[in-house]
Design a protein around this motif. Sequence first.
Motif, PDB file in Angstrom:
ATOM      1  N   ARG A  87       0.819  -1.214   0.000  1.00 15.57           N
ATOM      2  CA  ARG A  87       0.000   0.000   0.000  1.00 15.57           C
ATOM      3  C   ARG A  87       0.850   1.260   0.000  1.00 15.57           C
ATOM      4  O   ARG A  87       0.615   2.176  -0.778  1.00 15.57           O
ATOM      5  N   ASP A  88       1.873   1.306   0.865  1.00 17.56           N
ATOM      6  CA  ASP A  88       2.685   2.514   0.996  1.00 17.56           C
ATOM      7  C   ASP A  88       4.175   2.295   0.793  1.00 17.56           C
ATOM      8  O   ASP A  88       4.977   3.164   1.116  1.00 17.56           O
ATOM      9  N   GLY A  89       4.576   1.120   0.296  1.00  9.87           N
ATOM     10  CA  GLY A  89       5.998   0.873   0.148  1.00  9.87           C
ATOM     11  C   GLY A  89       6.308  -0.380  -0.637  1.00  9.87           C
ATOM     12  O   GLY A  89       5.403  -1.067  -1.121  1.00  9.87           O
ATOM     13  N   ILE A  90       7.601  -0.656  -0.741  1.00 10.94           N
ATOM     14  CA  ILE A  90       8.097  -1.804  -1.481  1.00 10.94           C
ATOM     15  C   ILE A  90       8.999  -2.608  -0.553  1.00 10.94           C
ATOM     16  O   ILE A  90       9.942  -2.057   0.019  1.00 10.94           O
ATOM     17  N   TRP A  93       2.288  -8.875  -0.852  1.00  8.26           N
ATOM     18  CA  TRP A  93       1.494  -7.938  -0.068  1.00  8.26           C
ATOM     19  C   TRP A  93       0.144  -8.589   0.184  1.00  8.26           C
ATOM     20  O   TRP A  93      -0.556  -8.966  -0.757  1.00  8.26           O
ATOM     21  N   ALA A  94      -0.222  -8.781   1.450  1.00  9.02           N
ATOM     22  CA  ALA A  94      -1.516  -9.354   1.834  1.00  9.02           C
ATOM     23  C   ALA A  94      -2.427  -8.197   2.242  1.00  9.02           C
ATOM     24  O   ALA A  94      -2.375  -7.738   3.388  1.00  9.02           O
ATOM     25  N   ALA A  95      -3.234  -7.720   1.308  1.00 17.27           N
ATOM     26  CA  ALA A  95      -4.084  -6.551   1.557  1.00 17.27           C
ATOM     27  C   ALA A  95      -5.056  -6.793   2.709  1.00 17.27           C
ATOM     28  O   ALA A  95      -5.307  -5.890   3.507  1.00 17.27           O
ATOM     29  N   HIS A  96      -5.580  -8.010   2.824  1.00 14.58           N
ATOM     30  CA  HIS A  96      -6.541  -8.310   3.885  1.00 14.58           C
ATOM     31  C   HIS A  96      -5.903  -8.276   5.282  1.00 14.58           C
ATOM     32  O   HIS A  96      -6.583  -8.103   6.281  1.00 14.58           O
ATOM     33  N   LEU A  97      -4.567  -8.426   5.338  1.00 15.59           N
ATOM     34  CA  LEU A  97      -3.838  -8.328   6.599  1.00 15.59           C
ATOM     35  C   LEU A  97      -3.152  -6.968   6.761  1.00 15.59           C
ATOM     36  O   LEU A  97      -2.634  -6.660   7.830  1.00 15.59           O
ATOM     37  N   ASP A  98      -3.106  -6.212   5.678  1.00 16.17           N
ATOM     38  CA  ASP A  98      -2.447  -4.908   5.637  1.00 16.17           C
ATOM     39  C   ASP A  98      -0.962  -5.029   6.022  1.00 16.17           C
ATOM     40  O   ASP A  98      -0.429  -4.244   6.776  1.00 16.17           O
TER      41      ASP A  98
END
Length: 103
Positions: free
Chosen positions: A52-55, A90-95
């Motif tokens: 979301r905000d980084g790599i 990246w696991a979006a559901h876990l943020d």
Amino acid sequence: ARCFGHATDDLALVQLGRRDRRSIGLYDLTSGRRRWQVALTSFGVLDSAFGRDGIAVAEAGGPVRCFDHDGAERWRWSPPPGEHVLRLAWAAHLDRFCGVLFP
């Protein structure tokens, strides 16, 4: 150079250099300009993931580091001796980022 996947059509992470002068850089694919470049702590990148905000970047025999889109290191995690992270996502559901630790 070795290119890693990108989160959007706008950005790509690229491993640059040879031997002891290896680095990674974030490139804007629209303009073709490099946004930042950072030296590697090891000899190569195993995987990377855009969040979301980084790599996040996993290095062979080295740490997993997270950089913001301006190149500032946000955090670093070092695996136990003799181990490294093979894959990142990246696991979006876990943020949060998740990785596969080997062995």
